[in-house]
Design a protein around this motif. Sequence first.
Motif, PDB file in Angstrom:
ATOM      1  N   ALA A  20      79.676  45.395 -14.385  1.00 33.30           N
ATOM      2  CA  ALA A  20      78.864  44.362 -15.042  1.00 33.30           C
ATOM      3  C   ALA A  20      77.462  44.341 -14.442  1.00 33.30           C
ATOM      4  CB  ALA A  20      79.523  42.996 -14.860  1.00 33.30           C
ATOM      5  N   PRO A  21      76.481  43.871 -15.216  1.00 30.20           N
ATOM      6  CA  PRO A  21      75.121  43.762 -14.665  1.00 30.20           C
ATOM      7  C   PRO A  21      75.075  42.788 -13.483  1.00 30.20           C
ATOM      8  CG  PRO A  21      75.165  43.211 -17.018  1.00 30.20           C
ATOM      9  CD  PRO A  21      76.574  43.446 -16.589  1.00 30.20           C
ATOM     10  N   ASP A  22      74.117  43.007 -12.577  1.00 35.74           N
ATOM     11  CA  ASP A  22      74.000  42.186 -11.373  1.00 35.74           C
ATOM     12  C   ASP A  22      73.751  40.718 -11.671  1.00 35.74           C
ATOM     13  OD1 ASP A  22      74.555  44.242  -9.667  1.00 35.74           O
ATOM     14  OD2 ASP A  22      72.479  44.612  -9.081  1.00 35.74           O
ATOM     15  N   GLU A  23      73.112  40.393 -12.803  1.00 36.14           N
ATOM     16  CA  GLU A  23      72.841  38.992 -13.141  1.00 36.14           C
ATOM     17  C   GLU A  23      74.121  38.197 -13.356  1.00 36.14           C
ATOM     18  OE1 GLU A  23      71.480  41.326 -15.900  1.00 36.14           O
ATOM     19  OE2 GLU A  23      70.297  41.931 -14.188  1.00 36.14           O
ATOM     20  N   GLU A  24      75.207  38.876 -13.726  1.00 38.69           N
ATOM     21  CA  GLU A  24      76.462  38.194 -14.014  1.00 38.69           C
ATOM     22  C   GLU A  24      77.373  38.111 -12.799  1.00 38.69           C
ATOM     23  OE1 GLU A  24      78.338  40.023 -17.368  1.00 38.69           O
ATOM     24  OE2 GLU A  24      76.540  39.884 -18.604  1.00 38.69           O
ATOM     25  N   LYS A  25      76.945  38.660 -11.670  1.00 44.99           N
ATOM     26  CA  LYS A  25      77.792  38.701 -10.488  1.00 44.99           C
ATOM     27  C   LYS A  25      77.385  37.645  -9.466  1.00 44.99           C
ATOM     28  CE  LYS A  25      78.754  43.631 -10.586  1.00 44.99           C
ATOM     29  NZ  LYS A  25      78.685  44.848  -9.785  1.00 44.99           N
ATOM     30  N   MET A  26      78.353  37.273  -8.648  1.00 38.74           N
ATOM     31  CA  MET A  26      78.083  36.368  -7.538  1.00 38.74           C
ATOM     32  C   MET A  26      77.264  37.109  -6.490  1.00 38.74           C
ATOM     33  SD  MET A  26      80.794  34.630  -4.884  1.00 38.74           S
ATOM     34  CE  MET A  26      81.315  36.179  -4.182  1.00 38.74           C
ATOM     35  N   CYS A  27      77.666  38.320  -6.182  1.00 35.68           N
ATOM     36  CA  CYS A  27      76.995  39.154  -5.186  1.00 35.68           C
ATOM     37  C   CYS A  27      76.510  40.436  -5.873  1.00 35.68           C
ATOM     38  CB  CYS A  27      77.944  39.524  -4.050  1.00 35.68           C
ATOM     39  SG  CYS A  27      78.605  38.118  -3.161  1.00 35.68           S
ATOM     40  N   PRO A  28      75.198  40.622  -6.008  1.00 37.57           N
ATOM     41  CA  PRO A  28      74.703  41.832  -6.657  1.00 37.57           C
ATOM     42  C   PRO A  28      75.132  43.087  -5.902  1.00 37.57           C
ATOM     43  CG  PRO A  28      72.928  40.259  -6.301  1.00 37.57           C
ATOM     44  CD  PRO A  28      74.135  39.751  -5.585  1.00 37.57           C
ATOM     45  N   GLY A  29      75.330  44.157  -6.630  1.00 37.86           N
ATOM     46  CA  GLY A  29      75.736  45.419  -6.021  1.00 37.86           C
ATOM     47  C   GLY A  29      77.100  45.841  -6.509  1.00 37.86           C
ATOM     48  N   SER A  30      77.637  46.879  -5.884  1.00 38.90           N
ATOM     49  CA  SER A  30      78.908  47.434  -6.347  1.00 38.90           C
ATOM     50  C   SER A  30      80.107  46.558  -5.979  1.00 38.90           C
ATOM     51  CB  SER A  30      79.097  48.850  -5.801  1.00 38.90           C
ATOM     52  OG  SER A  30      79.078  48.821  -4.387  1.00 38.90           O
ATOM     53  N   SER A  31      80.175  46.081  -4.734  1.00 34.28           N
ATOM     54  CA  SER A  31      81.272  45.187  -4.344  1.00 34.28           C
ATOM     55  C   SER A  31      80.725  44.113  -3.409  1.00 34.28           C
ATOM     56  CB  SER A  31      82.387  45.979  -3.657  1.00 34.28           C
ATOM     57  OG  SER A  31      81.923  46.508  -2.438  1.00 34.28           O
ATOM     58  N   PRO A  32      81.310  42.924  -3.446  1.00 36.21           N
ATOM     59  CA  PRO A  32      80.785  41.828  -2.627  1.00 36.21           C
ATOM     60  C   PRO A  32      81.008  42.069  -1.136  1.00 36.21           C
ATOM     61  CG  PRO A  32      82.666  41.107  -3.941  1.00 36.21           C
ATOM     62  CD  PRO A  32      82.414  42.525  -4.283  1.00 36.21           C
ATOM     63  N   GLY A  33      79.963  41.823  -0.346  1.00 36.73           N
ATOM     64  CA  GLY A  33      80.074  41.946   1.103  1.00 36.73           C
ATOM     65  C   GLY A  33      80.481  40.631   1.732  1.00 36.73           C
ATOM     66  N   ALA A  34      80.873  40.706   2.998  1.00 37.41           N
ATOM     67  CA  ALA A  34      81.335  39.513   3.711  1.00 37.41           C
ATOM     68  C   ALA A  34      80.236  38.463   3.825  1.00 37.41           C
ATOM     69  CB  ALA A  34      81.840  39.900   5.092  1.00 37.41           C
ATOM     70  N   ASP A  35      78.989  38.905   4.036  1.00 30.97           N
ATOM     71  CA  ASP A  35      77.892  37.940   4.173  1.00 30.97           C
ATOM     72  C   ASP A  35      77.690  37.143   2.900  1.00 30.97           C
ATOM     73  OD1 ASP A  35      77.047  40.248   2.874  1.00 30.97           O
ATOM     74  OD2 ASP A  35      74.984  40.080   3.609  1.00 30.97           O
ATOM     75  N   CYS A  36      77.782  37.805   1.769  1.00 27.82           N
ATOM     76  CA  CYS A  36      77.612  37.122   0.484  1.00 27.82           C
ATOM     77  C   CYS A  36      78.754  36.143   0.235  1.00 27.82           C
ATOM     78  CB  CYS A  36      77.517  38.142  -0.647  1.00 27.82           C
ATOM     79  SG  CYS A  36      77.269  37.394  -2.252  1.00 27.82           S
ATOM     80  N   VAL A  37      79.969  36.538   0.592  1.00 27.45           N
ATOM     81  CA  VAL A  37      81.135  35.682   0.394  1.00 27.45           C
ATOM     82  C   VAL A  37      81.022  34.425   1.262  1.00 27.45           C
ATOM     83  CG1 VAL A  37      83.638  35.531   0.684  1.00 27.45           C
ATOM     84  CG2 VAL A  37      82.624  37.588  -0.293  1.00 27.45           C
ATOM     85  N   VAL A  38      80.627  34.584   2.519  1.00 21.80           N
ATOM     86  CA  VAL A  38      80.487  33.443   3.425  1.00 21.80           C
ATOM     87  C   VAL A  38      79.388  32.505   2.928  1.00 21.80           C
ATOM     88  CG1 VAL A  38      79.802  32.766   5.754  1.00 21.80           C
ATOM     89  CG2 VAL A  38      81.443  34.614   5.431  1.00 21.80           C
ATOM     90  N   LEU A  39      78.264  33.059   2.501  1.00 23.33           N
ATOM     91  CA  LEU A  39      77.166  32.225   1.995  1.00 23.33           C
ATOM     92  C   LEU A  39      77.578  31.460   0.741  1.00 23.33           C
ATOM     93  CD1 LEU A  39      74.052  34.497   2.571  1.00 23.33           C
ATOM     94  CD2 LEU A  39      74.634  32.375   3.742  1.00 23.33           C
ATOM     95  N   LYS A  40      78.319  32.103  -0.143  1.00 23.93           N
ATOM     96  CA  LYS A  40      78.767  31.433  -1.365  1.00 23.93           C
ATOM     97  C   LYS A  40      79.747  30.304  -1.034  1.00 23.93           C
ATOM     98  CE  LYS A  40      78.491  31.282  -5.802  1.00 23.93           C
ATOM     99  NZ  LYS A  40      77.240  30.891  -6.424  1.00 23.93           N
ATOM    100  N   PHE A  41      80.634  30.561  -0.051  1.00 18.74           N
ATOM    101  CA  PHE A  41      81.566  29.523   0.369  1.00 18.74           C
ATOM    102  C   PHE A  41      80.819  28.330   0.944  1.00 18.74           C
ATOM    103  CE2 PHE A  41      84.080  27.480   3.698  1.00 18.74           C
ATOM    104  CZ  PHE A  41      85.138  27.022   2.940  1.00 18.74           C
ATOM    105  N   LEU A  42      79.836  28.600   1.805  1.00 16.36           N
ATOM    106  CA  LEU A  42      79.052  27.514   2.396  1.00 16.36           C
ATOM    107  C   LEU A  42      78.282  26.751   1.325  1.00 16.36           C
ATOM    108  CD1 LEU A  42      77.707  29.140   5.680  1.00 16.36           C
ATOM    109  CD2 LEU A  42      79.450  27.360   5.446  1.00 16.36           C
ATOM    110  N   GLN A  43      77.753  27.475   0.346  1.00 17.75           N
ATOM    111  CA  GLN A  43      77.024  26.817  -0.742  1.00 17.75           C
ATOM    112  C   GLN A  43      77.954  25.875  -1.497  1.00 17.75           C
ATOM    113  OE1 GLN A  43      75.394  29.474  -3.683  1.00 17.75           O
ATOM    114  NE2 GLN A  43      74.794  27.809  -5.018  1.00 17.75           N
ATOM    115  N   LEU A  44      79.149  26.346  -1.830  1.00 14.66           N
ATOM    116  CA  LEU A  44      80.080  25.512  -2.594  1.00 14.66           C
ATOM    117  C   LEU A  44      80.613  24.346  -1.762  1.00 14.66           C
ATOM    118  CD1 LEU A  44      82.137  28.226  -4.470  1.00 14.66           C
ATOM    119  CD2 LEU A  44      80.777  26.446  -5.528  1.00 14.66           C
ATOM    120  N   ALA A  45      81.138  24.649  -0.586  1.00 20.56           N
ATOM    121  CA  ALA A  45      81.820  23.626   0.207  1.00 20.56           C
ATOM    122  C   ALA A  45      80.843  22.651   0.860  1.00 20.56           C
ATOM    123  CB  ALA A  45      82.699  24.293   1.257  1.00 20.56           C
ATOM    124  N   ALA A  46      79.924  23.181   1.659  1.00 19.96           N
ATOM    125  CA  ALA A  46      78.992  22.305   2.366  1.00 19.96           C
ATOM    126  C   ALA A  46      78.023  21.638   1.392  1.00 19.96           C
ATOM    127  CB  ALA A  46      78.226  23.093   3.425  1.00 19.96           C
ATOM    128  N   GLY A  47      77.577  22.378   0.407  1.00 16.71           N
ATOM    129  CA  GLY A  47      76.657  21.803  -0.577  1.00 16.71           C
ATOM    130  C   GLY A  47      77.285  20.648  -1.332  1.00 16.71           C
TER     131      GLY A  47
END
Length: 130
Positions: A19-46
Motif C-alpha cells: 500500500a502507499p505510504d500515506e495509508e500506513k501507520m509507519c511509512p516504508g516496507s515494514s513497521p519498525g520498533a521506534d514507530c510502533v512505540v511512538l504510535k503507542f505513546l501517541q494513542l495511550a498517553a495522548g
Amino acid sequence: DGSAFVVFLVFQDWVGSLAPDEEKMCPGSSPGADCVVLKFLQLAAGGALLGALAGKVVYVWIERARFLHSAVLEIAILLTGVYGTFFLAEVLHFSGVLAEVVFGIMMTARINPILSHEARHAHHTVLSVI
C-alpha cells in the motif's frame, strides 16, 4: 485499548506492505520498533492527557456556570465535555476510549461533587435515558 489498536495497525501495515505510504501507520516496507512505540505513546498517553485536560476545562466551566443556578446548563456542559472529548481525541489520532476513561475519573473525583443538587439529579435522569 491503546495497545490493542497499535497491534492492529502494525498487522495492517504488514499485510498491506504494498500500500502507499500515506495509508500506513509507519511509512516504508515494514513497521519498525521506534514507530510502533511512538504510535503507542501517541494513542495511550495522548488520550489520557487529553482526558485530564478536558476534565479540568469542564471543572472550571461547571464552577462558573453553577452560580447561574441552571441544572440544564450544567448538564449541557457535561454532555459537551463527554462527546467533545471523544471526538477531539479521535480527530487528533489519540485513544478516544482512554480519554473518556480519564475524563470519567475526573468527573467522579472532582466534577460530580461541585454539581448542584438539581444538576446531579438531572444528570442521573439523563444518563438513565442515554
